[in-house]
Enzyme design. Structure first.
Site, PDB file in Angstrom:
ATOM      1  N   PRO A 158       0.953  -1.157  -0.204  1.00 32.56           N
ATOM      2  CA  PRO A 158       0.374  -0.134   0.125  1.00 32.56           C
ATOM      3  C   PRO A 158       1.119   1.043   0.061  1.00 32.56           C
ATOM      4  CG  PRO A 158      -0.587  -1.813   1.565  1.00 32.56           C
ATOM      5  CD  PRO A 158       0.592  -1.864   1.374  1.00 32.56           C
ATOM      6  N   GLU A 159       0.472   2.055  -1.115  1.00 32.19           N
ATOM      7  CA  GLU A 159       1.601   3.046  -1.079  1.00 32.19           C
ATOM      8  C   GLU A 159       0.221   3.933  -1.411  1.00 32.19           C
ATOM      9  OE1 GLU A 159       3.931   3.444  -4.036  1.00 32.19           O
ATOM     10  OE2 GLU A 159       4.339   1.493  -4.150  1.00 32.19           O
TER      11      GLU A 159
END
Length: 274
Positions: free
Chosen positions: A2-3
């Site tokens: 997850p960015e």
DNA sequence: AGCAGGACCTGATGGC
DNA sequence: TGCCATCAGGTCCTGC
């Protein structure tokens, strides 16, 4: 992984369902996920509190509670935070379950156990060191050429390492750094200070375009990422270079190369990027 | 101060 | 087929 786009997508999903939910109980299955306060305190003090909203700073999720406190969540590599209307099947990777008075639940699931959770008053959020040290949001007006210039004066690092540095700009990770560098035609190994002014402008614009595009496709899912409702993202189908080594560049047909830069798997087009 | 590299963690993958 | 080593990567920490 997850960015920013994935965390933003989760935030938007939670914003729709969490406000007004009052906590009835908390089940902690892996104490290592809770960084503060102690697990005992966490489980004793959360019941009775009601969520009021959700926010994001870099890759940190900020869930607001009605006593002016925050539940801060960082998903790191494989963390998931998702909401269900009722109980789901037990899974050894579910490390935290928050049960609401109406029977719905918020689950924290993390295969690699890197993800971290804090609960603290808003006024003490600055005690989370990584959060306090974050650079500007890449989609804000603060992330511009003059800021870029001010930060690269004395640095000898390459542009990929700089973009991954959360104190330089918040929220970029390996996928979107590779994509933005390809979009801007810049090699990841270039010394940051060697970028010309037009290249700096192009890079900033590319970072913003890639992030906005990824948010519009609800993020990138390889194996682990899911949104707040447990759904996959779709941006993996739109990637130009990341995980596309030995495949032709979508712009020029040259085969995409893979190497290691800043300790990370790095993908680039040797023809489009210089 | 800035930078590189190791530690953390576990499932997937590749080689023998 | 099965075992073992290696890899993936965000952040913190250590040491140069």
């Amino acid at each position: 992984m997850p960015e920013l786009p994935e965390v933003e997508t989760i935030k938007r999903g939670l914003e729709l369902v969490l406000p007004g939910k009052t906590i009835e109980g908390v089940d902690i299955n892996y104490a290592g996920s809770i960084k503060a306060p102690s697990c005992e305190e966490f489980a004793r003090q959360l019941p009775g509190l009601t969520f009021t909203g959700a926010g994001r700073r870099g890759k940190y999720l900020l869930l607001c509670l009605d006593d002016n406190s925050l539940l801060v969540v960082h998903l790191r590599m494989t963390g998931r935070l998702f909401f269900c209307e009722s109980e789901i099947e037990t899974d050894k990777h579910i490390h935290l379950k928050i049960i609401f008075k109406d029977g719905s639940r918020l689950y924290f699931h993390d295969v690699r156990k890197f993800g971290t959770i804090w609960w603290l008053p808003v006024s003490r959020a600055c005690e989370i060191r990584g959060l306090a040290a974050l650079g500007p949001e890449p989609l804000s007006a603060d992330f511009d050429v003059s800021y870029f210039n001010s930060k690269t004066d004395r640095r000898s690092t390459n542009i990929k390492a700089l973009l991954l540095d959360q104190t330089f700009v918040a929220g970029l990770g390996n996928i979107y750094v590779d994509e933005a560098l390809h979009k801007s035609g810049i090699l990841p190994t270039r010394p940051a200070k060697s970028l010309t002014t037009p290249e700096r402008k192009k890079l900033i614009t590319s970072v913003q375009e890639v992030l906005l595009d990824a948010i519009s496709w609800r993020g990138t899912t390889f194996n682990d990422y899911r949104d707040a409702a447990g759904m996959s993202g779709q941006f993996q189908n739109r990637l130009s270079v990341y995980q596309r080594h030995h495949k032709p560049c979508l712009s020029c047909g040259t085969f995409i190369c893979r190497t290691v830069v800043a300790g990370r798997g790095t993908h680039f087009c040797p023809s489009c990027q210089s």
